[in-house]
Design an enzyme around this catalytic site. Structure first.
Site, PDB file in Angstrom:
ATOM      1  N   GLY A 158       0.836  -1.196   0.000  1.00 50.49           N
ATOM      2  CA  GLY A 158       0.000   0.000   0.000  1.00 50.49           C
ATOM      3  C   GLY A 158       0.870   1.244   0.000  1.00 50.49           C
ATOM      4  O   GLY A 158       2.019   1.229  -0.429  1.00 50.49           O
ATOM      5  N   ARG A 159       0.331   2.340   0.525  1.00 49.79           N
ATOM      6  CA  ARG A 159       1.046   3.610   0.480  1.00 49.79           C
ATOM      7  C   ARG A 159       2.386   3.535   1.210  1.00 49.79           C
ATOM      8  O   ARG A 159       3.405   4.033   0.734  1.00 49.79           O
ATOM      9  CB  ARG A 159       0.188   4.708   1.096  1.00 49.79           C
ATOM     10  CG  ARG A 159      -1.131   4.975   0.371  1.00 49.79           C
ATOM     11  CD  ARG A 159      -1.937   6.026   1.120  1.00 49.79           C
ATOM     12  NE  ARG A 159      -3.250   6.248   0.539  1.00 49.79           N
ATOM     13  CZ  ARG A 159      -4.342   5.577   0.890  1.00 49.79           C
ATOM     14  NH1 ARG A 159      -4.261   4.615   1.800  1.00 49.79           N
ATOM     15  NH2 ARG A 159      -5.510   5.851   0.339  1.00 49.79           N
ATOM     16  N   ILE A 160       2.385   2.914   2.397  1.00 45.96           N
ATOM     17  CA  ILE A 160       3.621   2.857   3.181  1.00 45.96           C
ATOM     18  C   ILE A 160       4.631   1.936   2.513  1.00 45.96           C
ATOM     19  O   ILE A 160       5.824   2.251   2.426  1.00 45.96           O
ATOM     20  CB  ILE A 160       3.317   2.419   4.623  1.00 45.96           C
ATOM     21  CG1 ILE A 160       2.431   3.456   5.318  1.00 45.96           C
ATOM     22  CG2 ILE A 160       4.614   2.218   5.411  1.00 45.96           C
ATOM     23  CD1 ILE A 160       1.876   3.005   6.661  1.00 45.96           C
ATOM     24  N   ARG A 180      -2.167  -8.414  -1.895  1.00 41.96           N
ATOM     25  CA  ARG A 180      -3.417  -9.070  -2.272  1.00 41.96           C
ATOM     26  C   ARG A 180      -3.707  -8.899  -3.758  1.00 41.96           C
ATOM     27  O   ARG A 180      -4.256  -9.789  -4.408  1.00 41.96           O
ATOM     28  CB  ARG A 180      -4.581  -8.503  -1.447  1.00 41.96           C
ATOM     29  CG  ARG A 180      -4.615  -8.995  -0.016  1.00 41.96           C
ATOM     30  CD  ARG A 180      -5.751  -8.367   0.746  1.00 41.96           C
ATOM     31  NE  ARG A 180      -5.612  -6.913   0.838  1.00 41.96           N
ATOM     32  CZ  ARG A 180      -6.455  -6.126   1.475  1.00 41.96           C
ATOM     33  NH1 ARG A 180      -7.522  -6.628   2.063  1.00 41.96           N
ATOM     34  NH2 ARG A 180      -6.251  -4.817   1.540  1.00 41.96           N
ATOM     35  N   ILE A 239       6.333  -3.463  11.001  1.00 44.02           N
ATOM     36  CA  ILE A 239       5.706  -2.208  11.435  1.00 44.02           C
ATOM     37  C   ILE A 239       4.208  -2.253  11.131  1.00 44.02           C
ATOM     38  O   ILE A 239       3.554  -1.211  11.073  1.00 44.02           O
ATOM     39  CB  ILE A 239       6.356  -0.990  10.749  1.00 44.02           C
ATOM     40  CG1 ILE A 239       6.282  -1.089   9.227  1.00 44.02           C
ATOM     41  CG2 ILE A 239       7.804  -0.821  11.215  1.00 44.02           C
ATOM     42  CD1 ILE A 239       6.691   0.200   8.501  1.00 44.02           C
ATOM     43  N   ALA A 240       3.670  -3.464  10.946  1.00 42.79           N
ATOM     44  CA  ALA A 240       2.258  -3.621  10.594  1.00 42.79           C
ATOM     45  C   ALA A 240       1.426  -3.812  11.869  1.00 42.79           C
ATOM     46  O   ALA A 240       1.054  -2.837  12.522  1.00 42.79           O
ATOM     47  CB  ALA A 240       2.096  -4.784   9.630  1.00 42.79           C
ATOM     48  N   ARG A 241       1.184  -5.051  12.237  1.00 39.06           N
ATOM     49  CA  ARG A 241       0.489  -5.388  13.479  1.00 39.06           C
ATOM     50  C   ARG A 241       1.118  -6.650  14.053  1.00 39.06           C
ATOM     51  O   ARG A 241       1.558  -7.537  13.313  1.00 39.06           O
ATOM     52  CB  ARG A 241      -1.014  -5.612  13.245  1.00 39.06           C
ATOM     53  CG  ARG A 241      -1.817  -4.338  13.024  1.00 39.06           C
ATOM     54  CD  ARG A 241      -1.868  -3.483  14.276  1.00 39.06           C
ATOM     55  NE  ARG A 241      -2.681  -2.284  14.106  1.00 39.06           N
ATOM     56  CZ  ARG A 241      -2.208  -1.105  13.737  1.00 39.06           C
ATOM     57  NH1 ARG A 241      -0.914  -0.975  13.432  1.00 39.06           N
ATOM     58  NH2 ARG A 241      -3.008  -0.063  13.642  1.00 39.06           N
ATOM     59  N   GLU A 270       0.604  -6.212  22.887  1.00 39.14           N
ATOM     60  CA  GLU A 270       1.081  -4.922  23.373  1.00 39.14           C
ATOM     61  C   GLU A 270       0.028  -4.231  24.259  1.00 39.14           C
ATOM     62  O   GLU A 270      -1.170  -4.380  24.027  1.00 39.14           O
ATOM     63  CB  GLU A 270       1.500  -4.017  22.211  1.00 39.14           C
ATOM     64  CG  GLU A 270       0.422  -3.682  21.209  1.00 39.14           C
ATOM     65  CD  GLU A 270       0.981  -2.879  20.026  1.00 39.14           C
ATOM     66  OE1 GLU A 270       0.486  -1.760  19.803  1.00 39.14           O
ATOM     67  OE2 GLU A 270       1.903  -3.377  19.332  1.00 39.14           O
ATOM     68  N   HIS A 288       5.858   0.782  19.299  1.00 39.62           N
ATOM     69  CA  HIS A 288       4.791   1.199  18.380  1.00 39.62           C
ATOM     70  C   HIS A 288       4.873   2.698  18.100  1.00 39.62           C
ATOM     71  O   HIS A 288       3.909   3.445  18.334  1.00 39.62           O
ATOM     72  CB  HIS A 288       3.413   0.831  18.943  1.00 39.62           C
ATOM     73  CG  HIS A 288       2.362   0.663  17.879  1.00 39.62           C
ATOM     74  ND1 HIS A 288       1.350  -0.262  17.982  1.00 39.62           N
ATOM     75  CD2 HIS A 288       2.160   1.306  16.698  1.00 39.62           C
ATOM     76  CE1 HIS A 288       0.571  -0.180  16.909  1.00 39.62           C
ATOM     77  NE2 HIS A 288       1.043   0.770  16.118  1.00 39.62           N
ATOM     78  N   ILE A 289       6.013   3.133  17.581  1.00 44.70           N
ATOM     79  CA  ILE A 289       6.247   4.565  17.366  1.00 44.70           C
ATOM     80  C   ILE A 289       6.530   4.894  15.900  1.00 44.70           C
ATOM     81  O   ILE A 289       7.080   5.967  15.601  1.00 44.70           O
ATOM     82  CB  ILE A 289       7.413   5.073  18.241  1.00 44.70           C
ATOM     83  CG1 ILE A 289       8.701   4.277  17.961  1.00 44.70           C
ATOM     84  CG2 ILE A 289       7.044   5.022  19.712  1.00 44.70           C
ATOM     85  CD1 ILE A 289       9.945   4.875  18.605  1.00 44.70           C
TER      86      ILE A 289
END
Length: 341
Positions: A158-160, A180, A239-241, A270, A288-289
């Protein structure tokens, strides 16, 4: 008699000057200090509210909104929204919004930095130095993995992910991705990225970076079997989840030398962190920063304020929130809310 103004609950302390913009239209109830609200506390806070400004710390589903007949909109400060049960909110006629785009470049910066820190053993080297170990230096001390001209694998384009791919060009990296759906050819050329299947991505990446949204379908997608397909010299950056990675399987791979290093900004439980990960030297851990620059966090709150104001039918974009998640809920009127202004 003056008609009562709609009421807004702000679940966590946020930038007072930005949140203060809500007071032009609403009565605002702000939480004074960072709080991990229990479900019953969230339900009580929402009971007499027309809208809420919440963060990823606040999990909201059917039980939390069942006793909130006036609640019309929830503005989430974050691009991810797995803290919200969107189906339940839609069924209740409650609009949910998020804050995409404004954090793209900052998060891409951080993802690249975290990958570099893991590959070059930066935090491990700092601890070694602070512990007074430099006298034990040898020519083979703290040898890491190169990024320049290495293969970067991006899972989630995606964008990131695209932002990270653009940064990789400066390091002359070969970029592979899995998503996807495949990007348009023109966008692939812009990102200098090639589409491959999931197994090929795992097998060929020198550095694998996770940027895909969380869903139950991708829970523990990176498990022991997936990690076994990666190079033993590879790094993994998430850096997703947190739930996308099986943390025990990752700890096994890092501890056994099956994987060289990892950089993690997100965790399944977390703010709790798997103690096995805490004990490992070859994992960089951050709280998570990834979106945590001053300018970006202010922009996220500002967008959430704009979303909430518009969703409740006031302000310059009344009825047209910039970034709705479940736009269909806008069409469902709820009693007790004055929509026009």
């Amino acid at each position: 008699m003056t008609e009562a103004r709609p009421r807004i609950w702000v679940s966590q302390p946020l930038f007072p000057d930005v949140v203060g913009r809500l007071r032009e239209y609403f009565d605002v109830v702000e939480t004074a200090q960072v709080t991990r609200h229990a479900p019953a506390q969230i339900a009580a806070a929402l009971a007499a509210c027309d809208g809420a400004l919440v963060t990823l710390n606040d999990r909201i589903g059917a039980p939390e909104v069942a006793g909130a007949p006036r609640l019309r909109a929830i503005a989430n400060v974050g691009v991810g929204y797995n803290n919200l049960d969107i189906a339940a909110l839609t069924d209740a006629g409650i609009l949910a919004t998020n804050t995409p785009d404004v954090l793209t470049e900052t998060t891409a910066d951080f993802g690249f930095a975290l990958m570099m820190a893991a590959a070059r053993r930066i935090t491990e080297a700092e601890r070694w130095l602070r512990d007074g170990q430099w006298r034990q230096w040898s020519f083979e001390t703290m040898l890491g993995m190169d990024l320049h001209r290495a293969t970067l694998g991006i899972l989630g384009m995606g964008r990131i992910g695209q932002g990270i791919a653009r940064r990789a060009a400066g390091f002359d990296m070969r970029v592979l991705y899995h998503n996807r759906s495949r990007l348009p050819e023109s966008l692939e050329r812009e990102c200098r990225a090639g589409y491959v299947d999931f197994d090929t991505l795992l097998a060929q990446a020198d550095h694998l970076l996770l940027v895909l949204p969380y869903s139950p379908q991708v829970h523990h997608l990176i498990d022991a079997a997936a990690l076994a397909k990666m190079k033993p010299t590879a790094t993994l950056t998430n850096i997703a989840r947190g739930g996308i990675v099986d943390e025990d399987a990752l700890a096994d791979a890092l501890g056994s030398g099956r994987l060289a290093a990892a950089g993690l900004d997100v965790y399944e439980g977390e703010p709790a962190v798997n103690p096995r990960l805490l004990a490992l030297r070859n994992v960089v851990l951050t709280p998570h920063i990834a979106s945590g620059s001053l300018a970006t966090r202010r922009a996220m709150v500002a967008l959430a304020v704009d979303n909430l104001t518009a969703a409740l039918g006031v302000g310059p974009d009344a009825g047209r929130p910039p970034t709705p998640i479940n736009a269909a809920a806008l069409a469902q009127a709820k009693p007790g809310l004055k929509r026009g202004a």
